[in-house]
Write a protein that holds these residues in place. Structure first.
Motif, PDB file in Angstrom:
ATOM      1  N   GLN A 146       0.809  -1.215   0.000  1.00  0.00           N
ATOM      2  CA  GLN A 146       0.000   0.000   0.000  1.00  0.00           C
ATOM      3  C   GLN A 146       0.843   1.266   0.000  1.00  0.00           C
ATOM      4  O   GLN A 146       0.319   2.367   0.124  1.00  0.00           O
ATOM      5  N   GLY A 147       2.176   1.109  -0.069  1.00  0.00           N
ATOM      6  CA  GLY A 147       3.036   2.281  -0.185  1.00  0.00           C
ATOM      7  C   GLY A 147       4.031   2.470   0.932  1.00  0.00           C
ATOM      8  O   GLY A 147       4.880   3.369   0.851  1.00  0.00           O
ATOM      9  N   ARG A 148       3.951   1.674   2.002  1.00  0.00           N
ATOM     10  CA  ARG A 148       4.938   1.796   3.067  1.00  0.00           C
ATOM     11  C   ARG A 148       6.299   1.372   2.524  1.00  0.00           C
ATOM     12  O   ARG A 148       6.405   0.447   1.716  1.00  0.00           O
ATOM     13  N   LYS A 149       7.361   2.053   2.958  1.00  0.00           N
ATOM     14  CA  LYS A 149       8.700   1.733   2.477  1.00  0.00           C
ATOM     15  C   LYS A 149       9.040   0.281   2.782  1.00  0.00           C
ATOM     16  O   LYS A 149       8.839  -0.206   3.892  1.00  0.00           O
ATOM     17  N   GLY A 150       9.543  -0.425   1.774  1.00  0.00           N
ATOM     18  CA  GLY A 150       9.842  -1.837   1.916  1.00  0.00           C
ATOM     19  C   GLY A 150      11.229  -2.104   2.463  1.00  0.00           C
ATOM     20  O   GLY A 150      12.084  -1.224   2.510  1.00  0.00           O
ATOM     21  N   ARG A 151      11.439  -3.352   2.893  1.00  0.00           N
ATOM     22  CA  ARG A 151      12.743  -3.809   3.351  1.00  0.00           C
ATOM     23  C   ARG A 151      13.256  -4.878   2.400  1.00  0.00           C
ATOM     24  O   ARG A 151      12.575  -5.293   1.476  1.00  0.00           O
ATOM     25  N   GLY A 152      14.469  -5.340   2.653  1.00  0.00           N
ATOM     26  CA  GLY A 152      15.032  -6.417   1.857  1.00  0.00           C
ATOM     27  C   GLY A 152      15.611  -5.928   0.545  1.00  0.00           C
ATOM     28  O   GLY A 152      15.816  -4.728   0.317  1.00  0.00           O
ATOM     29  N   ALA A 153      15.878  -6.889  -0.343  1.00  0.00           N
ATOM     30  CA  ALA A 153      16.496  -6.586  -1.638  1.00  0.00           C
ATOM     31  C   ALA A 153      15.584  -5.695  -2.470  1.00  0.00           C
ATOM     32  O   ALA A 153      14.364  -5.839  -2.458  1.00  0.00           O
ATOM     33  N   GLN A 154      16.193  -4.747  -3.179  1.00  0.00           N
ATOM     34  CA  GLN A 154      15.435  -3.851  -4.051  1.00  0.00           C
ATOM     35  C   GLN A 154      16.070  -3.845  -5.435  1.00  0.00           C
ATOM     36  O   GLN A 154      17.268  -4.029  -5.590  1.00  0.00           O
TER      37      GLN A 154
END
Length: 290
Positions: free
Chosen positions: A262-270
């Motif tokens: 929903q738009g929250r900043k993600g974690r992990g590989a980008q």
């Protein structure tokens, strides 16, 4: 829970919201509308992923962070933790072992005496045996785990009424940790003392808590609730508490992934297309000699 029954709880919080930047109303609060009460003599485990707000809550209860929001009421032993902080409260957190003062060349016996060990000789000596501490150790020459044991002797040798623990058993070996938790449980039962303990290590803890609570992203998903829950079974080698904690943490991760969609900043590989994949191009990109 109402303000009128706050006095019936040893630890009490009403509508606690906290921001690390208090004047930035647009920033995400670290704690949101935390309301709960813990009875005298209870032993409560705070369970939640990293960043859930457990440490912030404990630090506020310990009077280490100032609250500015109107309507917030945080009390220990019936006293406001910011205006009339009660005696008999001990907070033990992980930051202590990094303090340069406790890493100096001082002998453990002198260090403990300097903080009043001679006044609590019976409890101090019992804890020295439980935590397997050598009084001739030099603080600068021991391991982090050994330094943590000294911290626990220092913090527990007085007769506390309320104990706030933030991950302080993480450096201990299994035997010392088990002996310490056995001591804390008996101390709580014998003296009616109250413990609030944030941990990520659940092995061997099934019989320790009277309550457990689940925090997620600054809120209680499940407020402190009497333990054990009915119907919870052991799964393989996993104890009931471990099984419940693992299920809660899996739910937390799933919830966070939904927020990221929903738009929250993600974690992990980008997927950064601007980062070169071959080493020659990569090092040219980050060559700052020109």
């Amino acid at each position: 829970m109402t303000t009128e029954n706050a006095s019936s709880f040893e630890i009490y919080s009403k509508e606690l919201t906290y921001r690390h930047r208090p004047h930035d109303e647009e920033s995400e609060p670290s704690l949101k509308d935390i309301t709960f009460g813990l009875p005298k003599g209870s032993r409560t485990l705070l369970i939640g992923a990293n960043g859930a707000g457990k440490s912030t809550l404990l630090q506020i209860l310990a009077g280490k962070r100032l609250l500015t929001r109107e309507g917030t009421d945080v009390r220990i032993k019936g006293k406001d933790v910011f205006r009339q902080y009660p005696g008999g409260v001990t907070f033990l957190g992980t930051e202590w072992a990094m303090n340069p003062v406790v890493r100096g060349d001082i002998v453990v016996s002198d260090f403990l005496n300097s903080v009043g060990g001679y006044r609590h000789k019976e409890r101090r000596d019992k804890l020295l045996d439980i935590l397997d501490v050598d009084l001739d150790w030099h603080m600068h020459a021991i391991s982090d785990g050994e330094r943590r044991r000294v911290q626990l002797v220092m913090g527990l040798m007085g007769e506390w009424d309320v104990l706030l623990l933030d991950e302080v058993t993480v450096d201990l070996d299994v035997l010392v940790r088990d002996d310490l938790l056995t001591f804390l449980k008996k101390d709580s039962e014998d003296r009616g003392a109250t413990i609030l303990y944030a941990t990520h290590i659940f092995d061997g803890l099934d019989a320790f808590p009277t309550h457990i609570a689940h925090m997620r992203l600054g809120s209680f998903v499940k407020p402190p609730t009497a333990w054990p829950f009915p119907g919870v079974k052991e799964v393989g080698a996993r104890t009931r508490l471990y099984t419940v904690a693992l299920d809660w943490l899996r739910e937390d991760r799933t919830h966070r992934h939904e927020l990221e969609k929903q738009g929250r900043k993600g974690r992990g590989a980008q997927n950064h297309n601007n980062v070169p994949s071959d080493s020659e191009t990569f090092y040219k990109k980050y060559d700052y000699s020109h």
